[in-house]
Design a protein around this motif. Sequence first.
Motif, mmCIF file in Angstrom:
data_model
loop_
_atom_site.group_PDB
_atom_site.id
_atom_site.type_symbol
_atom_site.label_atom_id
_atom_site.label_comp_id
_atom_site.label_asym_id
_atom_site.label_seq_id
_atom_site.Cartn_x
_atom_site.Cartn_y
_atom_site.Cartn_z
ATOM 1 N N ALA A 2 52.742 63.669 61.891
ATOM 2 C CA ALA A 2 52.563 64.743 60.915
ATOM 3 C C ALA A 2 51.360 65.608 61.276
ATOM 4 O O ALA A 2 50.423 65.160 61.946
ATOM 5 C CB ALA A 2 52.378 64.148 59.532
ATOM 6 N N ASP A 3 51.419 66.864 60.846
ATOM 7 C CA ASP A 3 50.309 67.768 61.105
ATOM 8 C C ASP A 3 49.055 67.365 60.335
ATOM 9 O O ASP A 3 47.937 67.562 60.802
ATOM 10 C CB ASP A 3 50.700 69.191 60.692
ATOM 11 C CG ASP A 3 51.939 69.684 61.441
ATOM 12 O OD1 ASP A 3 52.088 69.303 62.618
ATOM 13 O OD2 ASP A 3 52.738 70.431 60.856
ATOM 14 N N LEU A 4 49.254 66.826 59.129
ATOM 15 C CA LEU A 4 48.109 66.487 58.271
ATOM 16 C C LEU A 4 48.274 65.078 57.724
ATOM 17 O O LEU A 4 49.324 64.731 57.176
ATOM 18 C CB LEU A 4 48.013 67.467 57.096
ATOM 19 C CG LEU A 4 47.600 68.913 57.431
ATOM 20 C CD1 LEU A 4 47.907 69.835 56.248
ATOM 21 C CD2 LEU A 4 46.120 68.976 57.775
ATOM 22 N N GLU A 5 47.213 64.284 57.842
ATOM 23 C CA GLU A 5 47.200 62.950 57.253
ATOM 24 C C GLU A 5 46.784 63.069 55.786
ATOM 25 O O GLU A 5 45.753 63.680 55.482
ATOM 26 C CB GLU A 5 46.181 62.069 57.985
ATOM 27 C CG GLU A 5 46.726 61.322 59.175
ATOM 28 C CD GLU A 5 47.840 60.361 58.771
ATOM 29 O OE1 GLU A 5 47.699 59.665 57.745
ATOM 30 O OE2 GLU A 5 48.850 60.322 59.503
ATOM 31 N N ILE A 6 47.551 62.447 54.902
ATOM 32 C CA ILE A 6 47.242 62.553 53.475
ATOM 33 C C ILE A 6 45.835 62.016 53.182
ATOM 34 O O ILE A 6 45.138 62.521 52.290
ATOM 35 C CB ILE A 6 48.318 61.831 52.612
ATOM 36 C CG1 ILE A 6 48.119 62.122 51.124
ATOM 37 C CG2 ILE A 6 48.359 60.352 52.887
ATOM 38 C CD1 ILE A 6 48.521 63.481 50.675
ATOM 39 N N SER A 7 45.391 61.048 53.969
ATOM 40 C CA SER A 7 44.058 60.472 53.727
ATOM 41 C C SER A 7 42.937 61.468 54.013
ATOM 42 O O SER A 7 41.800 61.268 53.593
ATOM 43 C CB SER A 7 43.862 59.227 54.589
ATOM 44 O OG SER A 7 43.942 59.593 55.954
ATOM 45 N N THR A 8 43.264 62.557 54.719
ATOM 46 C CA THR A 8 42.230 63.560 54.979
ATOM 47 C C THR A 8 42.247 64.673 53.927
ATOM 48 O O THR A 8 41.481 65.633 54.035
ATOM 49 C CB THR A 8 42.416 64.211 56.365
ATOM 50 O OG1 THR A 8 43.600 65.036 56.342
ATOM 51 C CG2 THR A 8 42.537 63.182 57.461
ATOM 52 N N LEU A 9 43.130 64.540 52.940
ATOM 53 C CA LEU A 9 43.202 65.553 51.881
ATOM 54 C C LEU A 9 42.545 65.027 50.604
ATOM 55 O O LEU A 9 42.242 63.841 50.490
ATOM 56 C CB LEU A 9 44.667 65.947 51.628
ATOM 57 C CG LEU A 9 45.410 66.507 52.851
ATOM 58 C CD1 LEU A 9 46.856 66.845 52.485
ATOM 59 C CD2 LEU A 9 44.711 67.728 53.434
#
Lengths: 420, 420
Positions: B2-9
Motif C-alpha cells: 500500500a502507498d500509506l500505512e495506517i499506522s503512520t496516519l
Amino acid sequence: MADLEISTLHASLTDRALNSMNFLNEISHHYPEAISLAAGRPTEEFFDLDDIPRYLSRFAAHLRERGLDEPTVRRTILQYGRTKGIVHELVSRNLAVDEDIHVAPEAIVVTAGCQEAMLLTLRALRADATDVLLAIAPAYVGITGAARVVDLPMLPVPDLDELLAVVKAARADGLRPRGFYVMPDFANPSGRRLDLATRHRLLEIAAAEDLLLLEDNPYGLFPAAGVDRLPTLKALDTERRVVYLGSFAKTGLPGARVGYVVADQTVSTGGLFADELSKLKSMVTVNTSPIAQAVIGGKLLDCDFSLTAANQREREIYADNLRVLTDGLAARFPGGEISWTVPSGGFFVVVTVPFAVDDALLTKSAREYGVLWTPMSHFYDTDAPVNALRLSCSAVTPAELQVGLDRLAAFITDQLVLST
Amino acid sequence: MADLEISTLHASLTDRALNSMNFLNEISHHYPEAISLAAGRPTEEFFDLDDIPRYLSRFAAHLRERGLDEPTVRRTILQYGRTKGIVHELVSRNLAVDEDIHVAPEAIVVTAGCQEAMLLTLRALRADATDVLLAIAPAYVGITGAARVVDLPMLPVPDLDELLAVVKAARADGLRPRGFYVMPDFANPSGRRLDLATRHRLLEIAAAEDLLLLEDNPYGLFPAAGVDRLPTLKALDTERRVVYLGSFAKTGLPGARVGYVVADQTVSTGGLFADELSKLKSMVTVNTSPIAQAVIGGKLLDCDFSLTAANQREREIYADNLRVLTDGLAARFPGGEISWTVPSGGFFVVVTVPFAVDDALLTKSAREYGVLWTPMSHFYDTDAPVNALRLSCSAVTPAELQVGLDRLAAFITDQLVLST
C-alpha cells in the motif's frame, strides 16, 4: 476577570498564521474606502443571483436523467448526504477535461472549500510529534494555519533546489517529513510557476524519498496572455505520489464554498486515502452542503465540464489586469528604485522595496494613502523583517488599478524618502 | 504494498468513533430495501426544491431592505464572506423568539453544520495533554469523534449525580476538565431530557467547578404530544457558563449544512470566545457557504424567526411516530421480555434486551429481517457488551414504522429464543 484565559486555549490561537488572517480581514473592513490590492478574491463582474436556481435546476435535471425519481432527487439535494459528496463524478469528469487528470470518482472527497481539504489531509498525516510538513517559503497562510490547527510543524523550504537537503536534515533530526505542499501554478503569494522540468524533478524526489506532494491548484486556469498551461503534478503522477487539492472558489463560485481533494493513494487497511479523509470529514463537517454542491454540479454540467471554457472572460480580465499592474509599476518606477515580479499568470505580483514592510506600514498606507496590499512578512513563519509586499489584481477594475497604483506609488515614494 | 500505512496516519482513523459512523453509513447503503429505524434524519415529507430559490429571494430582499445596493447584495451571497457568518443577526433573533436566549450577534459563529461548531469548540479547549472533555455515557458519536480528531480524551459520566465526583477524580489525576457536553432535550441516543431542577443544578456545578457546559440542542423543538418545553441551559445561564451548539439540520433544512455556536464568554485577550473560534474556523472552512446561509436566513425571515411555528407539522409527525413506536412495542411485547424508554420528545427510543447487541446482530437484522437500528454499543467508548439498541422514528411513515416494528419483533423474538 475574563471567563477564559487565552493561555488555557489551543496554541494556534496565539500563532502568527491565525492572527495574520484576522488582521488582514479586519484592516480591509476598517478601511472600506481604500482600493484593495490585497484581496485575492475572484472578480465579481459576472456575479448573477439567478445563476443559483439555474444551476440547481440543471443539477436536478441531471439526477432525473440518471433515472432518480422525484423523492430521491429532493433527498439528494435537501437531506443529509454521502460524506464524500454528491458531485464526485462530475468533478472527476471536469478533471479529465480541464486537467487531463484521470481518477476514479471514489478517490475524490468533496469538501467545504479547499481549506477543509487541506485540514483533513494534514490531520490524517499528523500521527505523532515527529511528523512535519514541508512547504516553500513564502507559503500560503491557509496551509500554515491548517498545519497549526492540527499541531503539525512546518519546515520552510527556501528554494526547490534545497528540498532534498531539507528532507535529509529533517530525517537526521529524527523528524518524519510527511509531505511537501506546493502550488506549482502562479503560487499565492509569490506568483511563481514551476517549469516542466522542475515538475518532473519534484515527482522524482517524491518517489525517491517516499514523500507525498500536496498540490494546490486554485489559479491554474488563469495564465497570462499568450502563456500556455503546463500539466499539473497530478496529471504527471503515475505513482500516486500527489494529493491534489482542488478549489472551485475562483473557477466556480466562491459563495458555494465547495472544494475537493483527490486522494487515490492506497492504504494498508485496503481502502483509499480518500476513505480515511472521509472518516475525518464525518467528524469535521459531516458532509458538504448538497445544495452548495448542486450549484457547482449545475455549473459543471452547464459548461460541459470545461471550466476553462466557462472562465474565458475571467481569464481575460485577470490577464489584462496583470498586464496593467506590471506595466503600471514600470511606468511609475522607471528608475530601478524598486523591483517586482512579472508572473506568467494568476493574481499576484510581489514588489521588493529597500525597506521593511510591516503591519504598521500597511495601516499607514490604508489610512493616509487609501490603498491596501499585503505585507509579504505574513507569508513567512518568522519574525524577520521582509522588504516586500504582495499586490493582487483579481478583484479590481483596470481603472481602480490605475488609481490604486497612483496611491501605492505615492506611498512607496514617500517611504523611499523616509528610508534614505 | 500500500502507498500509506495506517499506522503512520492519525490515531483517530483507527478509533471506534470514526469507524462506527462509517459502519453505520455503509450498512444502510448496503441494505437500501431495509426499513431504517436507525437514521436520525428529519422527515422528508415537506421537502420542496422550490423552497431554495424562494428562501434565497427572501434573504436577498432582506439585504435590500437593509439598504444594501445590488452589487453588495450579490457580493454578500456569492463572494467569500465574513468568517463568523452573514446570518448571525437572524440567528440571534431566532434564539430570542424560540429559546428566550438573548445574545449579541457578535457572540455567534455560523458553522458548516453543528459538527463544525463542536470541532471548533473542542479544538479551542484542548491546549495540552492534560485537558479532558466530560460527557454523559452513552454519548452522541459526533462529539466523541470530534474529540478524537483534536486529540482530546473523553471521560464518561455514567450518571449526572456522578458529575462532580468525575470532575474531582480527574483533577486528582492531574487532568483538567474543560467542559461537560450535554444534550438536555431528548438526547441522542438516550432520548432523555433533564428536568428543570437538574438544569439549575448543572449550572451550579459549572459555576462552582469553573467548568463550561457545552449544550447541544438539535431536538428541543420536538417535545412529545402534550409535553411542554423546558428552558435550555443557555436560557438559564446568567454567568456565561454555557457554550450553546446550534443546528438547523432538523428545524431548517439538512442540505444547507448550517449550524452555529453561541460563545459569549470573554477571553483574556479582550474579545469573545466566538472570536477565537472564528480564527480557528478561518483555517478549517474559511467561512460557511453564504448561499447555504442565505437559504437558512430566508427560512428564518419567512417564519418571522419562529422555527417552532415553522415546524408545527414536523413536530406533529415526530410526536405521532414516537407514540406509534412506543405503543407498537407495547403491543408486540406485552410480556415484559424486553423494556424500552418512553421519551418525552425527540426521535429516539432505547430498547433493552436480555442479550448483547453488536454489529453482527445488526447485519443479521438487516439481511434476514429487513430492518435497521443502531446498536447502543456505538455510543459507549468501551468494548463492553451492551444489551440495548436505539430506534429512531423521524424518517419513516407510521405505516413503515408498523412494518419495521413487525420485523424488529420477529428478529428480537428469534434472538430471545436463541439466547435462552
